[in-house]
Design a protein around this motif. Structure first.
Motif, PDB file in Angstrom:
ATOM      1  N   PRO A 139      78.301 -37.477 -36.435  1.00  0.00           N
ATOM      2  CA  PRO A 139      77.394 -36.873 -35.456  1.00  0.00           C
ATOM      3  C   PRO A 139      77.158 -37.852 -34.299  1.00  0.00           C
ATOM      4  N   ALA A 140      76.857 -37.310 -33.127  1.00  0.00           N
ATOM      5  CA  ALA A 140      76.683 -38.134 -31.927  1.00  0.00           C
ATOM      6  C   ALA A 140      75.621 -39.220 -32.125  1.00  0.00           C
ATOM      7  N   ALA A 141      74.531 -38.878 -32.788  1.00  0.00           N
ATOM      8  CA  ALA A 141      73.456 -39.861 -33.000  1.00  0.00           C
ATOM      9  C   ALA A 141      73.947 -41.033 -33.847  1.00  0.00           C
ATOM     10  N   GLU A 142      74.773 -40.756 -34.842  1.00  0.00           N
ATOM     11  CA  GLU A 142      75.313 -41.819 -35.696  1.00  0.00           C
ATOM     12  C   GLU A 142      76.297 -42.696 -34.918  1.00  0.00           C
ATOM     13  N   ARG A 143      77.121 -42.062 -34.072  1.00  0.00           N
ATOM     14  CA  ARG A 143      78.049 -42.836 -33.226  1.00  0.00           C
ATOM     15  C   ARG A 143      77.275 -43.733 -32.263  1.00  0.00           C
ATOM     16  N   ASP A 144      76.218 -43.188 -31.665  1.00  0.00           N
ATOM     17  CA  ASP A 144      75.405 -43.989 -30.749  1.00  0.00           C
ATOM     18  C   ASP A 144      74.770 -45.175 -31.461  1.00  0.00           C
ATOM     19  N   GLN A 145      74.300 -44.944 -32.680  1.00  0.00           N
ATOM     20  CA  GLN A 145      73.700 -46.027 -33.463  1.00  0.00           C
ATOM     21  C   GLN A 145      74.722 -47.119 -33.763  1.00  0.00           C
TER      22      GLN A 145
END
Length: 186
Positions: A139-145
């Motif tokens: 998910p995008a949030a996990e990639r950003d993290q």
């Protein structure tokens, strides 16, 4: 007196030109961004060197670049031995006019210990525990993290610049050349 310029760009291969998990796979393909960058650097007469911290099967596209591995030194990263030997192989006159590109904090430390400019690659270097397919499925949030953690790790290691991947390197090289022209040192 001529102005200093970048004498060599040295890549810690895994995590910059190849996926970080290249030592665990049989795939020997360059990251999509890498082939275009190497062509651009070669077209501009830039000296290019390669470092490997672990034994790797390099793709044939990298055959004509000098490559050194930790097997050729007594000490691995963060010792400056490998980047210094690469600079010598590329006939560089001043380590402060060399740029080391690495996706690992140990690689960045080795470049800094050698007195080189350093550029960290957060995305291609941060995926050591995940494959590219895993990355794209996150998910995008996990990639950003993950991107943020990798960026902070590389900045904490002392990287002069941190980029997502090598397709952003040209801007860093331009900035480093301008800083050298002004008399700045790594």
């Amino acid at each position: 007196m001529p102005h200093p310029q970048i004498e060599a760009v040295i890549f810690d291969v895994a995590g910059t030109l190849l996926p970080c998990d290249a030592h665990r796979t049989t795939s020997t393909s360059l990251l999509p961004e890498a082939a275009e960058l190497l062509s651009h650097l070669s077209a501009n007469q830039q000296r290019i060197g390669l470092l490997t911290q672990q034994p790797l099967q390099l793709p044939s596209a990298l055959d004509h670049y000098p490559c050194l591995s930790t097997e050729q030194t007594r000490r691995g990263a963060p010792a400056p031995d490998l980047p210094v030997l690469a600079a010598i192989a590329l006939e560089s006159h001043a380590l402060r006019q060399c740029v080391l590109v690495s996706g690992s904090d140990a690689g960045i430390a080795a470049g800094l210990n050698a007195g080189m400019w350093t550029v960290g690659t957060a995305l291609s270097g941060s995926l050591e525990h995940a494959t590219m397919a895993d990355w794209q499925a996150m998910p995008a949030a996990e990639r950003d993290q993950l991107r943020m953690q990798a960026t902070i790790t590389l900045l904490n290691a002392g990287a002069h610049y941190v980029i997502d991947a090598v397709d952003e390197l040209a801007h860093c090289l331009t900035d480093i050349a301008q800083r050298l022209h002004k008399g700045e040192r790594a």
